[in-house]
Enzyme design. Structure first.
Site, PDB file in Angstrom:
ATOM      1  N   HIS A 195       0.823  -1.212   0.000  1.00  0.00           N
ATOM      2  CA  HIS A 195       0.000   0.000   0.000  1.00  0.00           C
ATOM      3  C   HIS A 195       0.853   1.257   0.000  1.00  0.00           C
ATOM      4  CE1 HIS A 195      -3.195  -2.904   0.953  1.00  0.00           C
ATOM      5  NE2 HIS A 195      -3.838  -2.114   0.130  1.00  0.00           N
ATOM      6  N   ARG A 302     -10.464   4.166  -2.278  1.00  0.00           N
ATOM      7  CA  ARG A 302     -10.026   3.446  -1.077  1.00  0.00           C
ATOM      8  C   ARG A 302     -10.300   4.321   0.145  1.00  0.00           C
ATOM      9  NH1 ARG A 302      -5.524   1.807  -4.779  1.00  0.00           N
ATOM     10  NH2 ARG A 302      -5.270  -0.436  -4.630  1.00  0.00           N
ATOM     11  N   ARG A 338     -15.319   2.055  -2.092  1.00  0.00           N
ATOM     12  CA  ARG A 338     -15.130   0.819  -1.348  1.00  0.00           C
ATOM     13  C   ARG A 338     -15.225   1.112   0.150  1.00  0.00           C
ATOM     14  NH1 ARG A 338      -9.552  -2.389  -1.977  1.00  0.00           N
ATOM     15  NH2 ARG A 338      -8.727  -0.756  -0.642  1.00  0.00           N
ATOM     16  N   GLU A 437     -10.901 -10.947  -4.436  1.00  0.00           N
ATOM     17  CA  GLU A 437      -9.462 -10.818  -4.170  1.00  0.00           C
ATOM     18  C   GLU A 437      -8.953 -11.918  -3.250  1.00  0.00           C
ATOM     19  OE1 GLU A 437      -8.599  -6.952  -2.515  1.00  0.00           O
ATOM     20  OE2 GLU A 437     -10.409  -6.939  -1.297  1.00  0.00           O
ATOM     21  N   ASN A 460      -4.040  -7.399  -6.659  1.00  0.00           N
ATOM     22  CA  ASN A 460      -2.936  -7.292  -5.683  1.00  0.00           C
ATOM     23  C   ASN A 460      -3.087  -8.348  -4.597  1.00  0.00           C
ATOM     24  OD1 ASN A 460      -2.513  -5.013  -7.174  1.00  0.00           O
ATOM     25  ND2 ASN A 460      -3.380  -3.620  -5.671  1.00  0.00           N
ATOM     26  N   ASP A 461      -4.286  -8.416  -4.031  1.00  0.00           N
ATOM     27  CA  ASP A 461      -4.512  -9.409  -2.981  1.00  0.00           C
ATOM     28  C   ASP A 461      -4.743 -10.797  -3.550  1.00  0.00           C
ATOM     29  OD1 ASP A 461      -4.210  -8.157  -0.455  1.00  0.00           O
ATOM     30  OD2 ASP A 461      -5.974  -6.954  -0.914  1.00  0.00           O
ATOM     31  N   ARG A 471       2.569  -9.353  -0.047  1.00  0.00           N
ATOM     32  CA  ARG A 471       2.792  -8.339  -1.074  1.00  0.00           C
ATOM     33  C   ARG A 471       3.709  -7.214  -0.623  1.00  0.00           C
ATOM     34  NH1 ARG A 471      -3.271  -5.651  -1.408  1.00  0.00           N
ATOM     35  NH2 ARG A 471      -2.279  -3.793  -2.203  1.00  0.00           N
ATOM     36  N   CYS A 508      -9.380  -3.884 -10.634  1.00  0.00           N
ATOM     37  CA  CYS A 508      -8.923  -2.627 -10.035  1.00  0.00           C
ATOM     38  C   CYS A 508      -7.582  -2.778  -9.322  1.00  0.00           C
ATOM     39  CB  CYS A 508      -9.976  -2.046  -9.091  1.00  0.00           C
ATOM     40  SG  CYS A 508     -10.314  -3.098  -7.672  1.00  0.00           S
TER      41      CYS A 508
HETATM   42  C1  PEP Z   1      -6.319  -5.281  -4.699  1.00  0.00           C
HETATM   43  O1  PEP Z   1      -6.131  -6.039  -3.743  1.00  0.00           O
HETATM   44  O2  PEP Z   1      -5.973  -5.548  -5.862  1.00  0.00           O
HETATM   45  C2  PEP Z   1      -6.963  -3.976  -4.488  1.00  0.00           C
HETATM   46  C3  PEP Z   1      -7.327  -3.221  -5.493  1.00  0.00           C
HETATM   47  O3  PEP Z   1      -7.135  -3.563  -3.201  1.00  0.00           O
HETATM   48  P1  PEP Z   1      -5.929  -3.002  -2.294  1.00  0.00           P
HETATM   49  O4  PEP Z   1      -4.723  -2.835  -3.180  1.00  0.00           O
HETATM   50  O5  PEP Z   1      -6.380  -1.725  -1.714  1.00  0.00           O
HETATM   51  O6  PEP Z   1      -5.758  -4.082  -1.287  1.00  0.00           O
HETATM   52 MG    MG Z   2      -7.111  -5.617  -1.886  1.00  0.00          MG
END
Ligand code: PEP
Ligand code: MG
Length: 576
Positions: A195, A302, A338, A437, A460-461, A471, A508
């Protein structure tokens, strides 16, 4: 002598600036020079922090005594109050600031170390242990000092910026630098989809992470070049190198302005398929950039950034204003907000936080929200009230179970009932979607499709949880592979299921904004991309050159492959 260090490029662009060492560990404070004319101000900064701590301690003592508490608490507070008045501590630090022309926190910690050494010489074990009180009281003062803008060095007059160098930065730290004109970030640890990296990108500040020991290899004020595109940091560059990077920075600027010509062009493929390009934002301030590239809407807001890095939670009114501001500024374009995804690396400033052995697998996102129904309801009320100001959609993060959706929907109904009773307006048919995710969600889509109005894949998750790779841990970042066949099967399967059931699906996560994956995602059938606004025009360029009719069968073949190297080669060939 100049030298180069290689790390992970996480936020594009070139920064040239002077090092400012930032420490997360409170007593590992930075040391910088304070100009003669600022010495008085620096001493005042120290005195004010000491006064604040004095107030805190007096308050602590009062509450301890009011609760019949422990005389020990009173005694230890008295001891710390005494230390604040001891000339060996604060007065000695004042002298150090004036004599050495240094910053307050450094002077204080120097003096503390000197006192600790003296305590260690004492034979009496009780008195020897009092050194812990000196450390604690200094920690309190440093904490106050670090919370002040004075923690950042004054703006330089040579036109060069400040490059923040840290062992680690939390997303809250990073966003805290937003208004401080920071040229770049470099850190010892971190991964490209952490993040912190996402925040650096959203601030459009060049950043390189995973540099291992940079915090100890550079000195305060040293000149540094960050190449956030290639993941290179040059320490103490000579004039020729600086000139070369200035040139490169200008070239990048020219390339960017060329892309700007695509701003008002529709994102349509060569064979006539329309593609929607949405923006990811962290707060109302980001909307200026979203409008500058003429995005089709906001695909991911976010909201947790409204909650982290502060001592009190935002109330309904503050949240309503933030959501309303984004909806209004987007002028009727869709805005997907979100619900707060706090937890893991986006922890709240909660002093009573419990120890979590595995925060990424713990009380995070919707799990956290459902464990704090009052806080969740406040956000849902604010969202519903804001819904009359634009085209709002609510999205729930990190779903894995159907009952998480059911409970959230019940809370939304409760919020609606309350607002009706209070005669407050809201959009009755507000669409509610969810994030895919967690692999469990991608593998059991039916229960999501039946309950929700849209899905958004958080790559990402999804990659983190599919491959069991943290990550934000640079030690395993080489294993974080978006092209792993298992990951591609989950993404492809979700897009296909959405198409079969007529449910809109977007991506996303960071994959959506990376041009290396645009053709692959288009070939999987994706028509809805949400990304950092700075990437939208580059992705649009990819879309304009794509022929999805030709891509689709090739991508279907890729989805059947189960060798990473074969997938990689085939994806690279998609562009040829
Ligand atoms: C993701 O996990 O891809 C996502 C968009 O949410 P975040 O990166 O805020 O966890
Ligand atoms: Mg996420």
């Amino acid at each position: 002598m100049p030298f180069t260090i290689h790390g992970l490029p996480v936020s594009q662009g070139i920064a040239i600036g002077h090092v400012h060492l930032v420490s997360h560990a409170l007593l590992e404070v930075s040391h910088y020079h304070v100009a003669e004319r600022h010495i008085k101000g620096e001493i005042t900064r120290l005195d004010e922090a000491v006064a604040t701590v004095q107030g805190e301690l007096v308050g602590l003592k009062a509450s301890a005594t009011a609760g019949q508490a422990h005389s020990e608490v009173g005694a230890f507070v008295d001891l710390q109050l005494m230390m604040l008045e001891d000339p060996m501590l604060v007065e000695a630090a004042r002298v150090l600031i004036a004599e050495r022309r240094c910053n307050a926190e450094w002077a204080l910690v120097q003096q503390m170390e000197h006192l600790v050494e003296q305590f260690e010489q004492i034979e009496d074990p009780y008195l020897r242990e009092r050194k812990a009180d000196v450390v604690q009281v200094v920690e309190r003062i440093v904490k106050v000092l670090l919370g002040q803008p004075g923690n950042l060095p004054p703006k330089r007059r040579d036109g060069l910026g400040t490059v923040v160098v840290a062992h680690d930065l939390s997303p809250a730290d990073t966003i805290g630098f937003r208004d401080h004109n920071i040229a770049g970030f470099v850190t010892d640890v971190g991964g490209p989809t952490s993040h912190t990296a996402i925040v650096a990108r959203s601030l459009s500040i060049p950043a390189v992470v995973g540099l291992h020991h940079i915090r100890h290899l550079v000195e305060e004020d040293e000149l540094l070049i960050i190449d956030g595109t290639r993941g290179v940091v040059i320490v103490d560059p000579d004039e020729h190198i600086v000139e070369e990077y200035r040139l490169r920075r200008t070239e990048l600027g020219i390339e960017k302005s060329k892309l700007n010509r695509l701003k008002d062009t529709r994102a349509t493929t060569l064979d006539g398929e329309d593609v929607i390009l949405l923006a990811n934002i962290e707060g109302p301030k980001d909307v200026t950039q979203v409008r500058a590239v003429n995005a089709d809407g906001v695909g991911l807001y976010r909201t947790e950034f409204l909650f982290i890095g502060r001592d009190s939670l935002p109330d309904e009114e503050e949240q309503y204003e933030a959501y309303r501001a984004v909806l209004k500024a987007m002028g009727g374009k869709p805005v997907t907000i979100r619900t707060f995804d706090v937890g893991a690396d986006k922890a709240l400033n909660n002093t009573e936080a419990r120890f979590e052995p595995n925060p990424a697998l713990g009380l995070r996102a919707v799990r956290y929200s459902l464990s704090e129904p009052k806080m969740f309801l406040t956000q849902l009320r604010a969202l519903l009230r804001a819904s009359v100001h634009g085209d709002l959609r609510i999205m729930i993060p990190m779903l894995a179970h159907s009952h998480e959706i059911d409970q959230t929907l019940m809370l939304i109904e409760k919020a609606k009932a309350e607002l009706r009773a209070e005669k407050l307006k809201f959009e009755e048919k507000l669409p509610v979607g969810g994030m895919v995710e967690v692999p469990a969600a991608a593998l059991a889509l039916g229960m999501f499709i039946r309950r929700l109005s849209f899905l958004s894949i958080g790559t990402n998750d999804l990659i983190q949880y599919t491959l069991a790779i943290d990550r934000s841990d640079e030690a395993v970042v080489h294993l974080y592979d978006p092209l792993h066949p298992a990951v591609l099967k989950l993404i492809g399967g979700t897009i296909q299921a959405g198409a079969r059931f007529g449910l809109p699906v977007s991506v996303c996560g960071e994959m959506a904004g990376d041009p290396a994956y645009t053709l692959l995602l288009l070939g999987m059938g994706l028509r809805n991309f949400s990304m950092h606004p700075g990437n939208i025009l580059e992705i649009k360029q990819q879309v304009l050159r794509a022929d999805v009719g030709e891509l689709a069968p090739r991508v279907q073949r890729i989805l059947k492959m189960d060798e990473q190297s074969k997938v990689r080669e085939a994806v690279a060939r998609l562009g040829s």
